[in-house]
Design an enzyme around this catalytic site. Sequence first.
Site, PDB file in Angstrom:
ATOM      1  N   LYS A 184       0.860  -1.177   0.000  1.00 28.37           N
ATOM      2  CA  LYS A 184       0.000   0.000   0.000  1.00 28.37           C
ATOM      3  C   LYS A 184       0.895   1.226   0.000  1.00 28.37           C
ATOM      4  CE  LYS A 184      -3.763   1.839   2.638  1.00 28.37           C
ATOM      5  NZ  LYS A 184      -4.471   1.871   3.896  1.00 28.37           N
ATOM      6  N   ASN A 231       6.284   6.315  -0.837  1.00 30.33           N
ATOM      7  CA  ASN A 231       7.624   5.733  -1.025  1.00 30.33           C
ATOM      8  C   ASN A 231       8.305   5.323   0.273  1.00 30.33           C
ATOM      9  OD1 ASN A 231       7.356   6.343  -3.803  1.00 30.33           O
ATOM     10  ND2 ASN A 231       7.922   8.466  -3.338  1.00 30.33           N
ATOM     11  N   ARG A 232       7.509   4.966   1.279  1.00 30.37           N
ATOM     12  CA  ARG A 232       8.036   4.522   2.583  1.00 30.37           C
ATOM     13  C   ARG A 232       8.852   5.600   3.306  1.00 30.37           C
ATOM     14  NH1 ARG A 232       4.437   1.541   1.670  1.00 30.37           N
ATOM     15  NH2 ARG A 232       4.538  -0.704   1.438  1.00 30.37           N
ATOM     16  N   MET A 233       8.693   6.861   2.846  1.00 28.18           N
ATOM     17  CA  MET A 233       9.416   7.953   3.516  1.00 28.18           C
ATOM     18  C   MET A 233       8.477   8.589   4.552  1.00 28.18           C
ATOM     19  SD  MET A 233      12.465   7.988   2.474  1.00 28.18           S
ATOM     20  CE  MET A 233      13.183   9.606   2.691  1.00 28.18           C
TER      21      MET A 233
END
Length: 215
Positions: A10, A192-194
């Site tokens: 996700k 972006n998992r940031m």
Amino acid sequence: MEKDLSNYRKNYQKKELSKKEVLENPIELFQKWFYEVDEFGGDIEANAMTVSTVADDGSPTNRIVLLKKYTWEGFIFYTNYNSAKGKEIEKNPNVCLSFFWHNIERQVIIKGIAEKIAENLSDGYFESRPDGSKLGAWASDQSQVVPSRKYLDDRLSFFENKFKNKEITRPKHWGGYIVKPTCIEFWQGRPNRMHDRIQYTLQENFDWKIERLAP
Ligand SMILES: Cc1cc2nc3c(=O)[nH]c(=O)nc-3n(C[C@H](O)[C@H](O)[C@H](O)COP(=O)(O)O)c2cc1C
């Protein structure tokens, strides 16, 4: 048996936690986030949280309980003081609470010290519960092994009779804990998992040190 879940993916993009949203006091930020979670809606039990305790041998246990109140001092939930969690807290009051509010892609992790709340506060909350829940608190020796479902149903009937036409008082072994926080992390999912992670740590002078953590 094997099931590959690597395509469960996700991208979090609903909100951000920018510097201007970081309030001085984490309880204030918790309040703001809690309102927003409720407002955002969806099928979510916003006050359901994981409570982790640690046994003598160092092994942790998690379970969900319901947050029933928060104040400047901390976070209150109710349970059976003789339960597995109650016994672990008695020996080691260091606990960790966490919330995952998937509707708005947020997580809050609270480390702190658990203490029993005053008896009159537990009485007050117990009185507000429906009769069925009050009787359940009497009938269930929480965390004990029981022989059958029937045993539990019989225990409930026993207490229904016992308290018939009488006030259902609070069992002394049932009440609240307040978790006084020493560290609170707010996590907001980002693309972006940031992700955004802001951590508050309580200082000796009772100010909160605020730091951003890498995702
Ligand atoms: C949504 C949800 C809410 C729960 N709320 C409570 C609660 O407020 N208090 C409680 O003692 N147990 C609650 N439970 C049950 C606990 O997860 C757990 O089974 C129980 O407290 C016994 O835990 P222990 O044996 O580790 O002490 C809840 C479970 C779920 C799934």
